[in-house]
Motif scaffolding. Structure first.
Motif: not given
Length: 294
Positions: A274-284
């Motif tokens: 799955l890799g790093d799920l947090i790093a995949k999410l851009p700033p909100q």
């Protein structure tokens, strides 16, 4: 008194002393210090991302998870020449910049890593984290609560990543752009917290004192602030089953996964998949919501 076994390993050109590699750290999982250091090395690309350049607090268990423990904020002595530090409020913190520092701390039986929520020398948050803290030691509703908060954030136009604390709770992480302040995030946190507690008074509370919470889950928007810490994503935890603070897919939350499913002996396979799920999410866009709050 048992004889101390000493040796060393060389990592990235740095020699790191290793003592008692066969010492049991998590006896129930059969994890010795040797195995722990191997698992830390595997976790390092992920764990270091959320510790680097931050003020680090560790929890050390010299005799493994069943023994005594202590929090360590001040850098341990003697300090290797490859370890950098930063001083704030009279405390000299370790900066966990790379694998040599991580394995040095692992050899000291630092089993948990709790970085500051801001970078050293900065007063601004690196991200936004909501801490859902159960009052019960075993809380079967924690994923139900996580889903409810995630749904509210989504209704506000904010994507997020839930992660197990590795203990009993869950943190919900929202990446933010530089410039948002801790006070801004407390305002939006209080707004969301009031909403979910009014919507589900059977499930949530904003009561800080545990003795007054009953069986409710504490929506903690106050812990995310300068000078405070939360368990880093991917930190091991000093629990009997060697759990790891693990980011989750929302589908996993919906199927009510147990935090005990994610531990040192299976985390590598998950990360490779799955890799790093947090790093995949851009700033909100939290600023848009903050600007509309009273």
């Amino acid at each position: 008194m048992p004889k101390t076994i000493r040796g060393s390993i060389t990592v990235e050109g740095r020699e790191i002393a290793i003592t008692n590699p066969d010492k049991p750290l998590w006896p129930e999982r059969g994890i010795t210090k040797r195995i722990y250091l191997q698992k830390l090395a595997a976790l390092s690309p992920y764990l270091l991302r959320y510790c680097r350049d931050r003020l680090l607090t560790v929890i050390r268990y010299p005799h493994g998870v069943a023994g005594m423990s202590f929090y360590q904020k001040n850098a341990p002595e003697p300090l290797p020449d490859f370890v950098n530090t930063a001083t704030e409020d009279g405390i000299t913190y370790v900066l966990l910049q790379g694998l040599p520092e991580l394995l040095w701390l692992g050899n000291l039986a630092a089993l948990e890593f709790h970085p500051s929520l801001h970078y050293a020398g900065s007063g601004l948050p690196c991200e936004w984290m909501i801490d859902l803290d159960p009052s019960l030691e075993v809380e079967p509703r924690i994923m139900e609560a996580t889903s409810a908060v995630g749904g509210v954030l989504q209704s506000l136009g904010l994507a997020s990543v839930p992660k197990t604390s590795g203990a009993t709770g869950v943190q919900i992480i929202v990446p933010v752009r530089p410039g948002v302040t801790f006070d801004d995030l407390r305002r939006i946190g209080h707004f969301v917290g009031r909403y979910v507690t009014e919507k589900r008074p059977d499930l949530f509370t904003l009561e800080r004192l545990k003795k007054h919470r009953g069986d409710k889950i504490y929506f903690d928007y106050l812990q995310h602030y300068g000078g405070k810490t939360l368990a880093a994503p991917y930190t091991p935890r000093a629990r009997p089953l060697a759990t790891v603070s693990t980011p989750l897919l929302w589908e996993e939350v919906e199927r009510n996964v147990s935090p005990e499913e994610f531990h040192l002996l299976n985390i590598e396979e998950r990360l490779s998949r799955l890799g790093d799920l947090i790093a995949k999410l851009p700033p909100q866009p939290v600023e848009a919501i903050i600007s509309k709050l009273p």
